[in-house]
Each structure stands twice: as structure tokens, then as C-alpha cells.
Design an enzyme around this catalytic site. Structure first.
Site: not given
Length: 348
Positions: A320, A324
Site C-alpha cells: 500500500h 492503492d
């Protein structure tokens, strides 16, 4: 499938030393018991001679602050052969703690009647360290999609005999998965990257690693270099070759290096889905589950109906810090779309 682990022919058998049990001496730099400290040299001698902590604490030291010196413990070792230990363990401890001798690659022993100790071999330690570091380094996010592989299954069933007769190769699902991944990476190149400091390095080469189980139960990841430049036959030959040599420990060092993305075939073991750990320094990994026939709703212009289809879950874990949800989720969905759109009339 090509990644099924072979059975271990000669598992390591427990070998138990017959001498009286003692408390294990951990190899720390310096040890403290109550108010006593012991140097690394003293601890190493105690460990080699099988001296328990209770015995060690009873030795009178002649060093500063009554610390046990090298000469103190060596004198004790000389006298120990002709007398009982100064502080003997309780009978219960002797019955339930057994020393472990090294045998072959893995020391094995027993504690009591219901617990067996198997020390990690070197490869297992490296894998464990790699997995822990990956979770510490990368904040993992996972996305899941389901794909209808009916066309893929039908095509493979039709062509696997041809592959065997014409090319002497076993046609598995893995080349088809790798092909779909390589196509999706071109659509979402950020998936094929790594992070160095504040810089994202997007790789032009698409080198796909395939997690393979070894007969020992350990894991290795051979890499298909420039997978996007191989056709389905080329992928089939490369994957079969790497898988076969992985099982016999004949891979070259360069064949397990340089991967930019990894796939793990959970379906080999009958698993439907899972949450794989990223293979550092990559930023994403895909796990494919078992292909299972089940009834699903099929949408058509003339109305919906229920049909028996070959379905498979895809599990995508991604870093992350770099990826995304939009890219991570869109990528695995694109892989599923390529698989669902597989041309059943396709020629080799």
C-alpha cells in the site's frame, strides 16, 4: 499441476541422546541467572559440556565480584567426571527434557510424549526471515476476484493431448495464468515495480516468479525472465523445465533472481483462496485457487440462467506504500478478464 510437492522418501527420524537431560544453554552474548553474570566463553563451555544452569550457578567463582571464570568452569569439568552434579535437576525435569543431537540436516528430538522438536534447516530459516521482513516492510492490502475459467478448462482439455504428442510437454494451467498476468502488467506497469527510499522503480522487464514447493516442504521461486516475450508453448516449456529442476535442486542461482512479480498456485493443494505475502523487493503477488465446478448465474441479453461453470478465485496482495486499491484491484480484475476472454478456438 507442475508445482505439486513430491513426497519425502526418507524423513529424518528422531535421534535421542541417552545421557541424563540438562537444561539448554542458549547461545546469548551474556547470561544472567539471579545475580550472577557469565561471559560468552563460560556459556559456550557450559553448553558444550552439558552443564545445566542450576549446576553453573552453584560453581564458586574466583573472578571479580565472584564471577565464574574460564579456569573455574574448566576445574569444575575435571572434577565433575568423578562426582554427581552439584545441583541436580528434579526427576520431573529429567523425565521431560531431553538433549537433542544433530543428525543429517535437521536436529530432531522429543519433549515428553506429546511434543516433538524439529529445528529449522537453513533454508527454512531464510524463508522465515524473508516473510517476517516483508510484513514489516510492506503494509499489505488484499483484493479478491472470481473468474469463470470454463473456456480455459475446455481449451486445455482439448489441447493437452496435442501438446504431449507434438511437443512432449505437459500442458498445465500455469502458462495460461502467466500469459494473462504479463498482459495485465502491461496495462498496469506500476504493479511491476519496487520501492527504494522515496523512488518508485518501474521495471521494463517482466520477470514472473512462480512459487514452487520442494520435496523438503520448503519453498523456492524460479523466475521466467521476459515472460511477455514468450508464446504459450514457450511458457509451457520454460515452466515445466524450471519446476522439474526445482524439485531436484538443479536450478542455477540466476534462475531464482531478478523477479519483478510473483504468482503462487494455491489450487495445487486444493485451496480456494489465500492472502500471499509479497516477495520483496516486489510490490505485489497473486495467488490462484483451485478451479471448481459450481452453479452460477449467467447473464445474457435474452435473460439470465443458471449454468455449471469452472470457477476460480484470484487473491492479490499489494504494497500500500506504492499500490492503492484502484490499481491493485483493477489489476487482478484485468487478469480475470483475460482468463475469462480466453479464445476457445485458439491454435498453438
Amino acid at each position: 499441476e507442475p508445482l505439486v510437492a513430491a513426497k519425502v522418501e526418507n524423513p529424518v527420524q528422531p535421534i535421542i541422546e541417552s545421557k541424563p537431560a540438562v537444561e539448554s544453554i542458549p547461545a546469548h552474548a551474556e547470561q544472567k541467572t539471579t545475580d550472577q553474570f557469565y561471559s560468552p566463553l563460560v556459556m559456550n563451555i557450559a553448553k558444550e559440556e552439558g552443564i545445566s544452569m542450576s549446576e553453573l550457578s552453584a560453581i564458586k567463582g574466583t573472578g571479580a565480584n565472584q564471577r565464574v571464570t574460564k579456569n573455574d568452569i574448566l576445574d569444575y569439568v575435571k572434577q565433575r567426571g568423578n562426582q554427581q552434579p552439584i545441583a541436580k535437576q528434579s526427576l520431573k525435569e529429567e523425565e521431560n527434557i531431553l538433549d537433542i543431537k544433530t543428525a543429517g540436516t535437521s536436529p530432531v528430538g522429543k519433549v515428553g510424549d506429546n511434543v516433538e522438536i524439529v529445528e529449522m534447516d537453513r533454508m527454512r530459516k531464510l524463508i522465515a526471515d524473508h516473510m517476517v521482513k516483508s510484513l514489516q516492510i510492506s503494509p499489505h492490502v488484499s483484493s479478491f476476484v472470481e473468474a469463470d475459467l470454463s473456456n480455459v478448462v475446455a481449451w486445455r482439455n482439448k489441447m493437452k493431448k496435442v501438446f504431449k504428442e507434438r511437443y512432449n510437454e505437459n500442458l498445465t494451467f500455469m502458462p495460461i495464468f502467466v500469459e494473462a498476468i504479463a498482459k495485465a502488467i502491461k496495462d498496469f506497469p506500476m504493479i511491476n515495480s519496487s520501492l527504494e527510499g522515496n523512488n518508485i522503480l518501474i521495471k521494463r522487464d517482466i520477470n514472473i516468479g512462480i512459487a514452487a514447493a520442494l520435496p523438503t516442504g520448503n519453498l523456492i521461486v524460479p523466475v521466467i525472465k521476459n515472460a511477455d516475450q514468450l508464446n504459450l508453448l514457450g511458457l509451457c516449456k520454460k515452466i515445466n523445465d524450471l519446476a522439474a529442476r526445482a524439485r531436484t535442486n538443479k536450478l542455477k542461482p540466476e534462475e531464482i533472481q531478478g523477479g519483478t512479480y510473483t504468482i503462487s498456485n494455491l489450487g495445487t493443494f486444493g485451496n480456494l483462496l489465500g492472502t500471499p505475502i509479497i516477495n520483496q523487493p516486489q510490490v505485489a503477488i497473486l495467488a490462484v485457487g483451485a478451479i471448481v465446478k459450481r452453479p452460477v448465474v449467467i447473464e445474457r441479453e435474452d435473460g439470465d440462467f443458471i449454468g455449471i461453470r469452472s470457477m476460480m478465485y484470484l487473491s492479490h496482495s499489494y504494497d500500500h506504500r506504492v499500490i492503492d486499491g484502484y490499481i491493485g484491484g483493477s489489476f487482478v480484475k484485468r487478469v480475470a478478464e483475460y482468463l475469462e476472454g480466453f479464445d476457445i478456438k485458439r491454435e498453438i
